[in-house]
Scaffold this motif. Sequence first.
Motif, PDB file in Angstrom:
ATOM      1  N   ARG A   1      23.409  28.842  26.584  1.00 56.22           N
ATOM      2  CA  ARG A   1      24.155  29.040  27.836  1.00 56.22           C
ATOM      3  C   ARG A   1      24.573  27.721  28.458  1.00 56.22           C
ATOM      4  O   ARG A   1      25.614  27.628  29.094  1.00 56.22           O
ATOM      5  N   THR A   2      23.746  26.652  28.258  1.00 57.57           N
ATOM      6  CA  THR A   2      24.111  25.350  28.811  1.00 57.57           C
ATOM      7  C   THR A   2      25.401  24.839  28.188  1.00 57.57           C
ATOM      8  O   THR A   2      26.158  24.110  28.813  1.00 57.57           O
TER       9      THR A   2
ATOM     10  N   GLU B   1      31.145  24.069  25.538  1.00 55.02           N
ATOM     11  CA  GLU B   1      31.282  23.044  24.502  1.00 55.02           C
ATOM     12  C   GLU B   1      30.939  23.597  23.133  1.00 55.02           C
ATOM     13  O   GLU B   1      31.447  23.114  22.127  1.00 55.02           O
TER      14      GLU B   1
ATOM     15  N   PRO C   1      22.477  24.600  34.381  1.00 48.63           N
ATOM     16  CA  PRO C   1      23.429  23.503  34.179  1.00 48.63           C
ATOM     17  C   PRO C   1      24.857  23.980  33.885  1.00 48.63           C
ATOM     18  O   PRO C   1      25.823  23.394  34.382  1.00 48.63           O
ATOM     19  N   GLY C   2      24.986  25.056  33.113  1.00 48.11           N
ATOM     20  CA  GLY C   2      26.312  25.567  32.791  1.00 48.11           C
ATOM     21  C   GLY C   2      27.055  26.006  34.044  1.00 48.11           C
ATOM     22  O   GLY C   2      28.257  25.747  34.206  1.00 48.11           O
TER      23      GLY C   2
ATOM     24  N   VAL D   1      28.260  22.942  36.040  1.00 51.19           N
ATOM     25  CA  VAL D   1      29.479  22.336  35.507  1.00 51.19           C
ATOM     26  C   VAL D   1      30.693  23.194  35.863  1.00 51.19           C
ATOM     27  O   VAL D   1      31.743  22.676  36.273  1.00 51.19           O
ATOM     28  N   ALA D   2      30.532  24.508  35.753  1.00 55.02           N
ATOM     29  CA  ALA D   2      31.645  25.407  36.077  1.00 55.02           C
ATOM     30  C   ALA D   2      32.053  25.242  37.543  1.00 55.02           C
ATOM     31  O   ALA D   2      33.243  25.202  37.870  1.00 55.02           O
TER      32      ALA D   2
ATOM     33  N   GLU E   1      34.009  22.009  37.910  1.00 53.71           N
ATOM     34  CA  GLU E   1      35.363  22.111  37.366  1.00 53.71           C
ATOM     35  C   GLU E   1      36.262  22.935  38.278  1.00 53.71           C
ATOM     36  O   GLU E   1      37.453  22.660  38.403  1.00 53.71           O
TER      37      GLU E   1
ATOM     38  N   PRO F   1      24.933  17.754  31.725  1.00 53.70           N
ATOM     39  CA  PRO F   1      24.577  17.653  30.306  1.00 53.70           C
ATOM     40  C   PRO F   1      25.593  16.767  29.561  1.00 53.70           C
ATOM     41  O   PRO F   1      26.795  16.837  29.845  1.00 53.70           O
TER      42      PRO F   1
ATOM     43  N   PRO G   1      26.957  16.831  26.531  1.00 52.51           N
ATOM     44  CA  PRO G   1      28.130  17.429  25.869  1.00 52.51           C
ATOM     45  C   PRO G   1      29.227  17.811  26.873  1.00 52.51           C
ATOM     46  O   PRO G   1      30.412  17.653  26.588  1.00 52.51           O
ATOM     47  N   ALA G   2      28.826  18.300  28.059  1.00 56.38           N
ATOM     48  CA  ALA G   2      29.821  18.645  29.076  1.00 56.38           C
ATOM     49  C   ALA G   2      30.511  17.379  29.575  1.00 56.38           C
ATOM     50  O   ALA G   2      31.725  17.357  29.787  1.00 56.38           O
TER      51      ALA G   2
ATOM     52  N   ARG H   1      33.095  16.365  27.159  1.00 59.59           N
ATOM     53  CA  ARG H   1      34.269  17.226  27.225  1.00 59.59           C
ATOM     54  C   ARG H   1      35.153  16.875  28.424  1.00 59.59           C
ATOM     55  O   ARG H   1      36.379  16.964  28.356  1.00 59.59           O
TER      56      ARG H   1
ATOM     57  N   GLU I   1      19.931  14.407  24.635  1.00 58.24           N
ATOM     58  CA  GLU I   1      21.313  14.698  24.218  1.00 58.24           C
ATOM     59  C   GLU I   1      22.082  13.428  23.886  1.00 58.24           C
ATOM     60  O   GLU I   1      23.264  13.303  24.183  1.00 58.24           O
ATOM     61  N   GLY I   2      21.389  12.458  23.279  1.00 53.09           N
ATOM     62  CA  GLY I   2      22.075  11.256  22.814  1.00 53.09           C
ATOM     63  C   GLY I   2      22.136  10.123  23.816  1.00 53.09           C
ATOM     64  O   GLY I   2      22.550   9.025  23.474  1.00 53.09           O
TER      65      GLY I   2
END
Lengths: 303, 521
Positions: free
Chosen positions: A260-261, A265, B243-244, B247-248, B251, B262, B264-265, B268, B321-322
């Motif tokens: 879900r996170t 992506e 977290p998702g 981000v939403a 945006e 996060p 990856p976000a 992006r 996450e890197g």
Amino acid sequence: MTAEIETLPEDGGSLRRQMRKARWRAFGVFLKRLVAHRSFLIGAIILVLFSAVALFADLLAPYAPNRNNYRFILMPPSAEFWFGTDGYGRDILSRVIYGTRVSLFIGVTVVLFTGILGTLLGTLASYVSWLDALIMRGLDGLMAFPGVLLAIALASALGPSEITVIIALTVTFTPRTARVVRAGVLVVKGMQYVEAAQAVGAGHARIIFRYILANALSPLIVQLTFVFAVSIIAEAILSFLGVGPPPPAPSLGNIIADGRTYIQEAWWIAVFPGLAIAFAVLGLNLMGDGLRDIIDPRQRNHR
Amino acid sequence: MHHRVTALIRLIAVSGVATVAAMAPAGAALAQQMGGELIVVQGSNPPSLDAMNTSSGASRNINMNVYETLYGFNENVEPIPILAEGVDISEDGLTYVFTLRQGVKFHNGDEMMASDVKASMERYRKVGATGTLLEPVANIEVTGDYEVTFTMKAPTPTFLEAFSSPRAPAVIIPEEDGAAEPGKTSLVGTGPYKITEYVPDSHVTIEKFADYSQDMDHEGMDGFGGKKTAYLDTVTFRIIPEPGAQVAALEAGEVHILEAIPAPAARRLEGNADIEIQENLQWAFGTLILNVNEAPTDNVKFREAVQVALNMEEIVGIAAEGVFELNHGWTYPNSIYNVGDIGANYYNQGDVERAKALLAEAGYNGEEFSILTDNSIPFHGRSAVVIAEQLKAAGINAVINQVDWPTALNLRMQDTGWNGWTLTMGIEPYLGPAAIVSTLTGARPHFVKNDPVLDGLYQELIAGATPEARKETFAKIQEQLYTYFGIIKLGDTGQLQATRSNVKGFKTFRFPRVYDVWLEN
């Protein structure tokens, strides 16, 4: 048993054989009807496929479901990873394959326990009249809570594990099952053949198992296919909320929760296990519908 | 020592420089704008808005915009006066005379006086989450309307540094709140914003304090102090755990600042003109704490086996996450206390054979190794998953007990029932060696049972008169940490933050500063 054999006429042996033959013939007709019923057939095929995937997970999965690989984090679907990889670099296809095993195990166990407990309580309530109010009011109390909410509360109280999910779902679904059984038994209890059995002095156990349950259980079978379907969804919900099997167990709900996170992506993490759930539940519902049509001709949909 | 800056960090660093370069000429022309409502997002509820008695980051994020301390850290982590004008320390190091700034108003309209400071300090002693930092102080006296004198038990060279710590800040509150129970104050401070509303699981709203007394000795803000300006009418800290969803919301333009995004976000959104990504490197140490009071982790050979079995690059790479650097040390590489290679030969080994030999030596027999972790802080849960897999490969029967963050904090306070606990330490490495070691000594060390050697070294560290002396002690401490194996360093993790492009003046820090931040129309 022996009493019955003694009272049979001399050619009793051949009569029993004929009865057995008749029963087999009826079963054959039933099977034929099942196979002829399109939605049942499709549902059954889906369920067989799903079960096969779960049973042969070790052979089918291309990778170990929990193997991390830092070099392959969040890879989109490709020839190497058909369903892509997650944030740990784990293969989603392998995790979904093993996830069906968790779902199937929980579904089957819940159906088994719910069936046994529901039958026991439902039969007791309807057959032993002084227990009726006691049992049914208790079950009504449980039913007052919305199903999944009750499961979440129980699972949170018991701590996250597979056993917890099974207990929580069994407790949640047993009252509904017991009601179905009770209703069926109440109808059959008043039938003449039950009275006849009582008149010839048959014992309670014999009356219940041989005459009542045998004729009252068909709605239960339909009910249990729905319990199965709802269990798979509920297991995913509980896992998603973190009260299912603890990580890194590849339960379908856990995989979706991991995804879900990254839904924007890396859509593949949540979408594939979601499709697996939808597929399994669709199969079970089609089967349940088919069974209901065939078992209960009054509600038959003509198609 | 192993270092590894990921491509992502390089990329962001480069684009960050480019952004700053591009903004510089425009920045001069930009005028700060007054007014507006800013919305900041964080993942968890503040456990308390009574700043003294919580060391939680979720609370600090809000409280440090509302309350102030006598001394606090500037941008370079050096103590500077904030509510004080300054301090006179006697030659013998036994007397600290703090002179207060005059005319500083509390949110309730009263002026801050020496009696408020004394009452605040006495309360801090009793209910302060790190009340022990006043342990070296024998007596606190009001010696003038705007003067407070601390008398020390013994000279403590590190006192002012410890006293300035924002971990559970020794904030100044009105005298009337001096006797308030933890969490029962009137939430009145002296900062540029005041608290107006708290709805748990939803939001905290703070409002511009019109009578805020700026510290005119500075040009602008500096760390926790300096000349702070409240440009915004209100700031809402919204609690969004997912977290998702955070981000939403960013945006969609519903919120302005994400405390953490996060990676990856962030990747992006790099090309998105409406959003700016900021990196906060050296954000925290990832650690695995071992319970030395519970089998099998009560055996030092077993703990050593865990240390050498782990592949840190995989653990921290996945968990952060890197956004990470490998670092075996218990300081950041650029710290003056960096003691070099001590312990490096145990770090990032991923050596299954060596681990198995140590397990045999320890007499390990398949006992359960239970890792306590939570799903509220993503690094914790993710690192636990990777650690468990690696330990299983070395023949350790590792299982994960994942709960929510408050439950984890509760369980880890129990002396038994867990073997490992994943924890990111953010504020401690920021504050320096003493802050880290203090969590491993004293009444209740993180690894449960005291190590007398480490306890002794800690006392030596805080009594060290000069930075050189303290560094010498710290070398012994790092040596001891890699002998005792009560805590395992996983690596250094960074944090990425995101803002809408119309948010101006925002600079990443230990907490989201909303003073000197304004919104462009």
